[in-house]
Design a protein around this motif. Sequence first.
Motif, short mmCIF file in Angstrom:
data_model
loop_
_atom_site.label_atom_id
_atom_site.label_comp_id
_atom_site.label_asym_id
_atom_site.label_seq_id
_atom_site.Cartn_x
_atom_site.Cartn_y
_atom_site.Cartn_z
N ASN A 83 -43.04 -29.19 6.98
CA ASN A 83 -43.43 -28.00 6.22
C ASN A 83 -44.29 -28.40 5.02
OD1 ASN A 83 -43.41 -25.78 4.32
ND2 ASN A 83 -41.78 -24.88 5.58
N THR A 84 -45.59 -28.38 5.20
CA THR A 84 -46.50 -28.87 4.16
C THR A 84 -46.55 -27.96 2.94
OG1 THR A 84 -48.38 -27.75 5.22
CG2 THR A 84 -47.94 -30.03 5.88
N HIS A 85 -46.30 -26.67 3.14
CA HIS A 85 -46.31 -25.73 2.01
C HIS A 85 -45.27 -26.15 0.96
CE1 HIS A 85 -46.43 -22.11 -0.38
NE2 HIS A 85 -45.16 -21.83 -0.08
N GLU A 86 -44.07 -26.49 1.43
CA GLU A 86 -43.01 -26.91 0.50
C GLU A 86 -43.23 -28.35 0.02
OE1 GLU A 86 -40.83 -24.97 -0.75
OE2 GLU A 86 -41.23 -23.23 0.52
N ALA A 87 -43.72 -29.20 0.91
CA ALA A 87 -43.89 -30.61 0.56
C ALA A 87 -44.92 -30.81 -0.55
CB ALA A 87 -44.30 -31.41 1.80
N TYR A 88 -45.98 -29.98 -0.55
CA TYR A 88 -47.09 -30.23 -1.49
C TYR A 88 -47.29 -29.08 -2.49
CZ TYR A 88 -48.10 -33.84 1.95
OH TYR A 88 -48.00 -34.92 2.79
N LYS A 89 -46.29 -28.25 -2.66
CA LYS A 89 -46.44 -27.11 -3.58
C LYS A 89 -46.58 -27.56 -5.03
CE LYS A 89 -42.85 -24.39 -3.94
NZ LYS A 89 -41.66 -23.59 -3.56
N SER A 90 -46.23 -28.81 -5.34
CA SER A 90 -46.38 -29.33 -6.70
C SER A 90 -47.78 -29.91 -6.95
CB SER A 90 -45.34 -30.41 -6.98
OG SER A 90 -45.57 -31.56 -6.19
N ARG A 583 -51.52 -38.54 6.04
CA ARG A 583 -52.88 -38.00 5.96
C ARG A 583 -53.01 -36.73 6.79
NH1 ARG A 583 -54.66 -43.11 7.29
NH2 ARG A 583 -55.97 -42.31 8.97
N SER A 584 -52.38 -36.73 7.96
CA SER A 584 -52.47 -35.53 8.82
C SER A 584 -51.78 -34.34 8.15
CB SER A 584 -51.86 -35.81 10.19
OG SER A 584 -50.47 -35.99 10.09
N LEU A 585 -50.65 -34.59 7.48
CA LEU A 585 -49.95 -33.51 6.78
C LEU A 585 -50.76 -33.01 5.59
CD1 LEU A 585 -46.28 -34.87 6.87
CD2 LEU A 585 -47.22 -32.96 8.19
N LEU A 586 -51.43 -33.92 4.88
CA LEU A 586 -52.27 -33.51 3.75
C LEU A 586 -53.43 -32.63 4.22
CD1 LEU A 586 -52.32 -36.94 1.88
CD2 LEU A 586 -51.51 -34.79 0.89
N TRP A 587 -54.08 -33.03 5.33
CA TRP A 587 -55.15 -32.22 5.89
C TRP A 587 -54.64 -30.85 6.31
CZ3 TRP A 587 -59.93 -32.42 5.02
CH2 TRP A 587 -60.63 -33.62 4.92
N LYS A 588 -53.47 -30.83 6.92
CA LYS A 588 -52.88 -29.58 7.38
C LYS A 588 -52.67 -28.61 6.22
CE LYS A 588 -48.67 -27.79 9.60
NZ LYS A 588 -47.34 -28.16 10.17
N GLU A 589 -52.15 -29.13 5.09
CA GLU A 589 -51.90 -28.26 3.94
C GLU A 589 -53.21 -27.80 3.30
OE1 GLU A 589 -50.17 -26.10 0.79
OE2 GLU A 589 -49.61 -26.58 2.86
N LEU A 590 -54.19 -28.70 3.23
CA LEU A 590 -55.48 -28.34 2.63
C LEU A 590 -56.15 -27.24 3.45
CD1 LEU A 590 -57.05 -29.26 0.16
CD2 LEU A 590 -58.31 -30.86 1.61
N LYS A 591 -56.12 -27.36 4.77
CA LYS A 591 -56.70 -26.34 5.64
C LYS A 591 -55.96 -25.01 5.49
CE LYS A 591 -58.22 -29.68 9.13
NZ LYS A 591 -57.93 -30.24 10.48
N ARG A 592 -54.62 -25.08 5.40
CA ARG A 592 -53.83 -23.86 5.25
C ARG A 592 -54.22 -23.11 3.98
NH1 ARG A 592 -49.96 -21.57 2.61
NH2 ARG A 592 -49.88 -23.30 1.12
N ARG A 593 -54.40 -23.86 2.89
CA ARG A 593 -54.77 -23.22 1.62
C ARG A 593 -56.17 -22.61 1.69
NH1 ARG A 593 -52.66 -27.54 -3.01
NH2 ARG A 593 -50.43 -27.48 -2.43
N LEU A 594 -57.10 -23.32 2.31
CA LEU A 594 -58.47 -22.80 2.41
C LEU A 594 -58.51 -21.53 3.25
CD1 LEU A 594 -60.47 -26.14 2.88
CD2 LEU A 594 -60.29 -24.73 0.81
#
Length: 605
Positions: A83-90, A583-594
């Motif tokens: 769950n990248t939304h919770e992992a990188y919400k900070s 890296r794949s999780l970071l890309w996933k979260e960045l794409k989700r935000r965009l």
Amino acid sequence: MSYTKVIPGLVRANSDNIKRICLSQGRFRSTVASKQRKEVEGGKEEQQLVECTVVKAVQADLISQTKNNTDAQTRKIAIDFDNTHEAYKSKDNIELLRSLLVFKLCTFDFLVDKNKELMDLSKKVFGKRLFERLMKMTFYGQFVAGEDHNSIKPLIHKNQAFGVGSVLDYIVSVIPSVDHREKKYKAHRQFGDRRGGVVSARTYFYADEAKCDAQMETFLNCIKASGGASVDGFSAVKMTALGRPQFLLQFSEVLVKWRRFFNLLAAQQGKSGMDALEQKLELEQLKESLTKLGVGNKDDIENWFTGEKLGSSGTIDLLDWNSLINDRTKISNLLVIPNVENGQLEPLLRKFTVEEEKQMKRMLQRVDVLAKHAVDNGVRLMVDAEQTYFQPAISRLTLEMQRIFNREKPIIFNTYQCYLKEAYDNVSVDVELSRREGWYFGAKLVRGAYMYQERSRAEEIGYEDPINPDYEATNRMYHKCLEFVLEEIDHNRKANVMVASHNEDTVKFTLGKMNEMGLSPTEKKVYFGQLLGMCDQISFPLGQAGFPVYKYVPYGPVNEVIPYLSRRALENRGFMKGSQRERSLLWKELKRRLLNGQILYKPVY
């Protein structure tokens, strides 16, 4: 002065006066406490957990939660590490991009292998100011919290707001002097620079007593910063920074010789190959063996085993054996033991020179000052593990601090390196000692940081490789040690462990065991730890689910932390499997935000 007088000098060592160093008079009970499994009991229902995208609450059996048998209902908790939304919400988007850039750069062998040279060249080309700015935008900003205890506070407070605590460590680079290089228990020129082959741990070198005092002050400032910046924080210390490593080297040799002698006597009684605590020597047979070996005369040997329940069960185990090295028996003045290699009798202990005795006292004094300072500031002290030829002494000194300061709660934590073949024996013996004496056991479990250097040194000098044969064997050892401590927590709630791992499978293994045993995260007996800038997909979901989780937070001036940054680059390259997933999780979260129009996303806390 003998090595046997070192240990419990910690009790009396203080900054004003150290009259003498001697071993404590306490005895260990020789009967291993039996583990009693908690019975399943009924209890009142707790309020339903609030479900979110990270935590799933599952109904579990009712179990006894405390040693007072207070009924409580627990629910199994599963963490979604995808769950990248919770992992990188900070993190804001710039921080995500920086992480992607840094992790990608770490995949290029040329950049990693030549990182120090490239950083030196960049400093010359761009100048100090621009170089430092570039570093703060990339590697420094990713892995280091700031330059001093004031500049790190915003990051610590932000992490805290998202459920993640801090283990503070002030990073300084230390350059060895050729005149002060220290050799398994003999100095060896090839390995005088202990940094060789070490990519994930910092190494200190002895210069003089003034330098050790300065390093103690650094640790004191770090403890103050931890106490002022976070609740229930940790501060990391290294023993080799607090005194002359030669003392640790020689004292380690004494402890290892004494343990090998026990193993030799166990083999004579047909008890070799057992786990350490299962080896119980028949007392009368032991006395006969010692007399035949010429270790001491019959009266001396009889005196060693008299008084205070030692051998009262008719057997002697490893903890009883270790307790023999003390002032009461004056065994240091009497004892010779067989050399396991040539069979010749030789003294176990040698005397310190007057200057070495002073250096030893100062080292114990510094350790005592740090421990007391940690207690005063409400901070727990994490003693880092180091090379195997120092570790027996470091562990023994840490153990003595635990016996003094861990009476009411866990303040001092020892570090166990699970890539070592003897890791399980070390953990189980120390847990048993804490159980017998009634203090709180505190451990940090790591895989280990000195593998390549340890193997090279063992091959060169000619002793057995202390490292497990492969990564899978290390994983099995880690899980074996972890399961043992978890069972001890389940038994009496006085043990505590930090699972310091970037391995997602190990974290899931821990969560599974906690669910099986009904260990609630709110009890704060099991902690998790990762390095700052790495594995946020593990740390933050755990923290937001209520688990005690900590980032190892280094800080210091840019130029001083370059060796640390070099190690992080090498370590990331070494853990490419994990890095690729991150890296794949970071890309996933960045794409989700965009896709959701969150181009200017800012954390809210």
